[in-house]
Design a protein around this motif. Structure first.
Motif, PDB file in Angstrom:
ATOM      1  N   THR A  26       0.832  -1.204   0.000  1.00  0.00           N
ATOM      2  CA  THR A  26       0.000   0.000   0.000  1.00  0.00           C
ATOM      3  C   THR A  26       0.863   1.250   0.000  1.00  0.00           C
ATOM      4  O   THR A  26       0.574   2.211  -0.724  1.00  0.00           O
ATOM      5  CB  THR A  26      -0.949   0.001   1.218  1.00  0.00           C
ATOM      6  N   LEU A  27       1.911   1.249   0.793  1.00  0.00           N
ATOM      7  CA  LEU A  27       2.833   2.389   0.828  1.00  0.00           C
ATOM      8  C   LEU A  27       3.458   2.623  -0.547  1.00  0.00           C
ATOM      9  O   LEU A  27       3.541   3.767  -1.002  1.00  0.00           O
ATOM     10  CB  LEU A  27       3.916   2.162   1.882  1.00  0.00           C
ATOM     11  N   LEU A  28       3.852   1.565  -1.225  1.00  0.00           N
ATOM     12  CA  LEU A  28       4.418   1.697  -2.570  1.00  0.00           C
ATOM     13  C   LEU A  28       3.400   2.296  -3.538  1.00  0.00           C
ATOM     14  O   LEU A  28       3.726   3.167  -4.344  1.00  0.00           O
ATOM     15  CB  LEU A  28       4.903   0.336  -3.074  1.00  0.00           C
ATOM     16  N   ARG A  29       2.140   1.865  -3.437  1.00  0.00           N
ATOM     17  CA  ARG A  29       1.085   2.411  -4.297  1.00  0.00           C
ATOM     18  C   ARG A  29       0.840   3.880  -3.995  1.00  0.00           C
ATOM     19  O   ARG A  29       0.671   4.701  -4.900  1.00  0.00           O
ATOM     20  CB  ARG A  29      -0.212   1.596  -4.135  1.00  0.00           C
ATOM     21  N   LEU A  30       0.843   4.239  -2.711  1.00  0.00           N
ATOM     22  CA  LEU A  30       0.654   5.639  -2.322  1.00  0.00           C
ATOM     23  C   LEU A  30       1.799   6.518  -2.827  1.00  0.00           C
ATOM     24  O   LEU A  30       1.564   7.635  -3.302  1.00  0.00           O
ATOM     25  CB  LEU A  30       0.536   5.763  -0.801  1.00  0.00           C
ATOM     26  N   ILE A  82      -5.247   5.913  -4.303  1.00  0.00           N
ATOM     27  CA  ILE A  82      -6.364   5.393  -3.496  1.00  0.00           C
ATOM     28  C   ILE A  82      -6.746   3.976  -3.894  1.00  0.00           C
ATOM     29  O   ILE A  82      -7.510   3.326  -3.188  1.00  0.00           O
ATOM     30  CB  ILE A  82      -7.599   6.329  -3.535  1.00  0.00           C
ATOM     31  N   GLY A  83      -6.229   3.506  -5.024  1.00  0.00           N
ATOM     32  CA  GLY A  83      -6.522   2.143  -5.447  1.00  0.00           C
ATOM     33  C   GLY A  83      -7.892   1.990  -6.066  1.00  0.00           C
ATOM     34  O   GLY A  83      -8.562   0.978  -5.875  1.00  0.00           O
ATOM     35  N   LEU A  84      -8.321   2.978  -6.827  1.00  0.00           N
ATOM     36  CA  LEU A  84      -9.587   2.915  -7.555  1.00  0.00           C
ATOM     37  C   LEU A  84      -9.269   2.820  -9.038  1.00  0.00           C
ATOM     38  O   LEU A  84      -8.507   3.638  -9.555  1.00  0.00           O
ATOM     39  CB  LEU A  84     -10.438   4.163  -7.279  1.00  0.00           C
ATOM     40  N   LEU A  85      -9.834   1.811  -9.698  1.00  0.00           N
ATOM     41  CA  LEU A  85      -9.488   1.541 -11.098  1.00  0.00           C
ATOM     42  C   LEU A  85      -7.965   1.434 -11.219  1.00  0.00           C
ATOM     43  O   LEU A  85      -7.349   2.011 -12.106  1.00  0.00           O
ATOM     44  CB  LEU A  85     -10.052   2.610 -12.030  1.00  0.00           C
ATOM     45  N   GLN A 136      -6.108  -3.171   0.788  1.00  0.00           N
ATOM     46  CA  GLN A 136      -6.258  -1.813   1.318  1.00  0.00           C
ATOM     47  C   GLN A 136      -6.444  -0.815   0.179  1.00  0.00           C
ATOM     48  O   GLN A 136      -5.770   0.210   0.121  1.00  0.00           O
ATOM     49  CB  GLN A 136      -5.038  -1.470   2.175  1.00  0.00           C
ATOM     50  N   SER A 137      -7.369  -1.114  -0.708  1.00  0.00           N
ATOM     51  CA  SER A 137      -7.649  -0.233  -1.845  1.00  0.00           C
ATOM     52  C   SER A 137      -9.156  -0.028  -1.965  1.00  0.00           C
ATOM     53  O   SER A 137      -9.944  -0.821  -1.432  1.00  0.00           O
ATOM     54  CB  SER A 137      -7.118  -0.849  -3.142  1.00  0.00           C
ATOM     55  N   VAL A 138      -9.538   1.014  -2.673  1.00  0.00           N
ATOM     56  CA  VAL A 138     -10.964   1.254  -2.914  1.00  0.00           C
ATOM     57  C   VAL A 138     -11.529   0.116  -3.761  1.00  0.00           C
ATOM     58  O   VAL A 138     -12.658  -0.329  -3.524  1.00  0.00           O
ATOM     59  CB  VAL A 138     -11.191   2.633  -3.589  1.00  0.00           C
ATOM     60  N   ASP A 139     -10.749  -0.385  -4.718  1.00  0.00           N
ATOM     61  CA  ASP A 139     -11.205  -1.520  -5.529  1.00  0.00           C
ATOM     62  C   ASP A 139     -11.626  -2.687  -4.629  1.00  0.00           C
ATOM     63  O   ASP A 139     -12.672  -3.303  -4.854  1.00  0.00           O
ATOM     64  CB  ASP A 139     -10.087  -1.997  -6.479  1.00  0.00           C
ATOM     65  N   ALA A 140     -10.810  -2.992  -3.618  1.00  0.00           N
ATOM     66  CA  ALA A 140     -11.126  -4.094  -2.705  1.00  0.00           C
ATOM     67  C   ALA A 140     -12.381  -3.804  -1.895  1.00  0.00           C
ATOM     68  O   ALA A 140     -13.205  -4.692  -1.674  1.00  0.00           O
ATOM     69  CB  ALA A 140      -9.946  -4.364  -1.776  1.00  0.00           C
ATOM     70  N   ARG A 141     -12.523  -2.563  -1.467  1.00  0.00           N
ATOM     71  CA  ARG A 141     -13.714  -2.192  -0.682  1.00  0.00           C
ATOM     72  C   ARG A 141     -14.972  -2.310  -1.530  1.00  0.00           C
ATOM     73  O   ARG A 141     -16.032  -2.689  -1.028  1.00  0.00           O
ATOM     74  CB  ARG A 141     -13.603  -0.767  -0.145  1.00  0.00           C
TER      75      ARG A 141
END
Length: 146
Positions: A26-30, A82-85, A136-141
């Motif tokens: 998640t930190l890497l994605r952020l 945020i991990g969306l799309l 820990q992404s919006v996609d997962a939520r």
């Protein structure tokens, strides 16, 4: 993530690796997305400011490609962070970054030393293009991914 402590040089570190896997990803994605946002902020403020640069790379018309570059960097960075799309945002960012590799390596003749940062960044976005967002992404939520 499954980690076999018997395969580690220091088996006592297995719990640390297991517990930090999602956090580090998640930190890497952020970081990747956040840096794209920062890099694209100036372009989004002046979406036609890169017209000459993109045309210099052979992307005509610049009035189309310059705003697309700004949108990809700024909004794509937000989506990635945020991990969306996640996959489509990472795909678009990877394409942009590979163009910057070409620009620095070939057009400017800087070789590896000029393209090094773009290569590292493209490797990060390529990882998320294949992996997608984690738990820990919006996609997962949303329980959806591309």
């Amino acid at each position: 993530m499954s980690i076999d402590p018997n395969r580690l040089f220091i088996p006592a570190l297995a719990p640390v690796y297991r517990s930090s896997h999602d956090l580090v990803e998640t930190l890497l994605r952020l970081v990747a997305g956040g840096f794209l946002v920062i890099h694209g902020a100036g372009k989004i403020a002046d979406p036609f400011g890169a017209v000459q640069m993109v045309e210099g790379l052979g992307f005509y018309p610049g009035v189309l490609w310059s705003p697309l570059l700004a949108i990809t960097e700024f909004f794509g960075g937000i989506l990635l962070a945020i991990g969306l799309l996640t996959r489509p945002a990472a795909f678009a960012a990877t394409i942009v970054l590979l163009v910057t590799v070409y620009f620095h390596w070939v057009q400017l003749g800087q070789g590896f030393s000029g393209a090094e940062k773009s290569l590292l960044w493209a490797a990060m976005t390529f990882f998320f293009m294949i992996r997608g967002g984690n738990s820990q992404s919006v996609d997962a939520r949303l329980k959806k991914s591309f």
